[in-house]
Design a protein around this motif. Structure first.
Motif, short mmCIF file in Angstrom:
data_model
loop_
_atom_site.label_atom_id
_atom_site.label_comp_id
_atom_site.label_asym_id
_atom_site.label_seq_id
_atom_site.Cartn_x
_atom_site.Cartn_y
_atom_site.Cartn_z
N PRO A 84 28.31 49.97 38.40
CA PRO A 84 28.44 48.85 38.88
C PRO A 84 28.90 47.39 38.33
O PRO A 84 27.55 47.67 37.16
CB PRO A 84 27.69 48.37 40.15
N LYS A 85 29.42 47.09 38.07
CA LYS A 85 29.74 45.73 37.38
C LYS A 85 28.29 45.05 37.37
O LYS A 85 27.75 44.37 35.61
CB LYS A 85 30.64 44.12 37.94
N GLU A 86 27.15 44.82 38.67
CA GLU A 86 25.46 44.27 38.05
C GLU A 86 24.70 44.77 37.70
O GLU A 86 23.98 44.19 36.94
CB GLU A 86 25.11 43.77 39.98
N ASN A 126 32.68 55.16 32.80
CA ASN A 126 33.11 53.53 32.38
C ASN A 126 31.68 53.07 31.75
O ASN A 126 31.69 52.19 31.10
CB ASN A 126 32.66 52.16 33.54
N ALA A 127 31.28 54.12 30.63
CA ALA A 127 30.16 53.61 29.23
C ALA A 127 31.08 53.12 28.65
O ALA A 127 30.34 52.25 27.71
CB ALA A 127 30.01 55.23 28.76
N ALA A 128 32.49 52.82 28.04
CA ALA A 128 33.45 52.22 27.43
C ALA A 128 32.77 50.44 27.84
O ALA A 128 32.48 49.35 27.42
CB ALA A 128 34.19 52.31 27.10
N ALA A 129 32.82 49.92 29.71
CA ALA A 129 32.61 49.01 29.56
C ALA A 129 30.93 48.36 29.45
O ALA A 129 30.71 47.63 29.18
CB ALA A 129 32.77 48.93 31.19
N MET A 130 30.46 49.29 29.61
CA MET A 130 28.96 49.64 29.23
C MET A 130 28.14 49.19 27.78
O MET A 130 27.55 47.78 27.85
CB MET A 130 27.65 50.20 29.61
#
Length: 579
Positions: A84-86, A126-130
């Protein structure tokens, strides 16, 4: 796994290229690590300055209670595994804070800061986003995503870091996965750790993931997943037996296999065992190097019952760990089912952090005995030689501070606090021996107990009423090592007290040289229920001037009267002039 894996992934093949190495010529030996585990994010700063590099001294550590695995599970709902974004925001801000502490507050060079991640980051779509969020918060800070084999390598090396020459099965239970391999550090294979990682297996059944499975409403799904864990354990063990014939032999032997366990999940089980240990309260306040028999380890039903019914705090176990305890027990039972005979189980304080540091070190340091770093003052060896000469030459290797490799450490403490009261020093000796260097490699619980008892005896062996239970429980722990360990601790302590009487300072002791000699023999009684040690203390006449020989002999009076079970073990002391 995320598309960034090809750039940020760490495998056994590229480990030498992407993992920074320790350089003894560096002007700064501080290293910061962030372990983005599935159950929490751990941050530490370590000092690898020579000559104590091998001790992996930790200066600062902190844990952020952020469960990446829970964040993935709660967001999936059967779809992609997404942070999640949070969670991404919280993690990136936490890492920025850790980085600031390391670089700004402790002066860690930026290129000595390493962040690595395990199962949850391997799974996240979405590990890339992290990674991008972390890069935005701390430009230039890269996250290395460990391959399962590298995680096995780090976990096993970290666990073995606490010991000199271990050999056994090594397992690491985290939040998202559990790893199994076999290490034999006693052989000639310089790359044993790499070969162990290649032969080992990582299974996706960490405590955080497995508790979700056990709580699943679908009974068939739960049964199938637990069966996968059990079968995976058996296959992993069978593969290791094929690779290591010694392990196969040990597993068939009735004496069984020695097992070393690390990771928060297994340490939680160890804390529960310690809470239920026959020696109660258990005297060593650290899970690292806690050792139990295979029989006691297998009491899983009782441990589950205590976890359910005992409502008070259990030392070493958080609320989260107790909530995950059924999952931990499920892994333990799968291990017991896979390994036919388990001789002993040792719980290790080390894990990925220590392994990530150990792999940086050159082989000669990595494979050295950590106790050599803990007691580097080789000038004390002469005193150790004098003290150890008081042991009978024909007696078979009793468990003493010398046999446990702690001779110089013991010698360094004989003349400490000589201005204080003996009773206070005796009690202080018990506490300092069990609390000093709490996570120091090389100090087993048995070694701590024997050291505590020997130091206590150096000051007469009498303690305050408040410390009586601690003294008795340390004696009970020493008994598990060797039935004569308590006697020999008292005997060597008395020898040290006599030596300190003859030489009031350590400088005087260094000058004793051939002015004092200990010689002893041991006589076994016919009924085999005891023995008599005859100690001949020969001292040059000038060293005895002004000393009451009866006072020297008095140090040995308590050795045979420490406990009723030691009453059959006698010491007879003769003091003669050395010509």
């Amino acid at each position: 796994m995320a598309s960034t894996a090809s750039v940020n992934g760490v495998t056994l093949d590229n480990l030498d290229k992407v993992w920074p190495r320790w350089d003894p010529a560096d002007s700064n030996h501080l290293y910061a690590l962030v372990d983005m585990g599935s159950n929490g994010i751990r941050f530490s700063i370590s000092d690898l300055s020579p000559p104590q590099t091998r001790l992996l001294k930790c200066l600062y550590q902190e844990r952020a209670a952020i469960s990446l695995f829970d964040a993935l599970s709660e967001s999936s709902s059967g779809g992609p595994l997404l942070f999640p974004k949070e969670t991404i925001t919280l993690v990136s801000e936490t890492l920025a804070r850790f980085h600031a502490i390391a670089v700004n507050d402790y002066g860690v060079p930026p290129d000595h800061v390493t962040v690595f991640a395990t199962e949850a980051m391997r799974k996240a779509d979405n590990a890339a986003a992290m990674l991008q969020a972390i890069e935005a918060e701390v430009p230039g800070l890269a996250v290395k995503i460990l391959d399962g084999q590298v995680e096995t390598l780090f976990g096993s090396l970290g666990a073995r870091s606490a010991f000199s020459r271990p050999k056994g099965l090594f397992l690491d239970l985290g939040g998202g996965s559990v790893q199994m391999t076999y290490l034999d550090t006693t052989g000639q294979d310089a790359d044993y750790h790499i070969h162990a990682a290649q032969a080992g297996k990582s299974l996706p059944f960490g405590a955080a993931r497995l508790i979700k499975i056990l709580e699943h409403k679908d009974a068939d799904f739960k049964t199938k997943e637990v069966s996968k864990l059990e079968e995976g354990m058996k296959l992993a063990f069978a593969r290791l037996c094929e690779t290591y014939p010694t392990l196969a032999t040990e597993s068939k032997d009735t004496q069984g296999v020695d097992i070393y366990l690390c990771g928060g999940g297994f340490r939680g089980y160890g804390s529960m065992l310690m809470h239920n240990d026959p020696i109660s309260p258990y005297p060593i306040p650290a899970i690292g190097s806690y050792k139990v028999s295979g029989e006691f380890f297998a009491k899983t039903s009782h441990m589950l019952e205590v976890n359910t019914n005992f409502k008070k705090k259990i030392f070493g176990m958080s609320k989260r760990r107790r909530a995950q305890f059924p999952a931990i027990v499920t892994v333990v039972e799968a291990l017991i089912s896979a390994v036919p005979h388990i001789r002993s189980v040792t719980f290790c304080a080390g894990g990925n952090r220590e392994g990530a540091l150990m792999i940086r070190l050159p082989q000669e340091i990595r494979e050295s005995d950590p106790l050599d770093c803990l007691q580097p003052d080789v000038s004390l060896q002469g005193i150790v030689d004098i003290l150890s000469s008081a042991l009978p030459a024909d007696y078979s290797n009793p468990k003493t501070v010398f046999g446990l490799g702690l001779g110089r450490l013991f010698a360094s403490k004989i003349w400490s606090n000589t201005g204080d009261d003996d009773l206070a020093n005796a009690s202080a000796a018990l506490h300092s021996a069990i609390t000093e260097h709490p996570d120091c490699p090389g100090l087993s619980h048995a070694a701590r107990a024997v050291m505590a008892l020997t130091l206590c005896a150096r000051w007469g062996g009498s303690v305050t009423p408040a410390d009586e239970q601690l003294l008795n429980n340390l004696r009970a722990l020493a008994d598990t090592v060797n039935p004569d360990a308590v006697f020999w601790a008292g005997y060597i302590g008395a020898v040290a007290a006599a030596l300190a009487k003859l030489a009031p300072t350590v400088q005087d002791a260094h000058q004793l040289g051939d002015k004092v000699q200990f010689r002893s023999t041991v006589e076994q009684f016919d009924d085999s229920k005891g023995f008599r040690v005859r100690l001949n203390l020969q001292v040059i006449e000038t060293a005895l001037r002004g000393i009451d020989t009866g006072d020297l002999k008095s140090h040995f009076e308590l050795v045979s009267t420490q406990r009723e079970q030691d009453s059959g073990k006698k010491v007879v002391v003769d003091i003669t002039a050395l010509s």
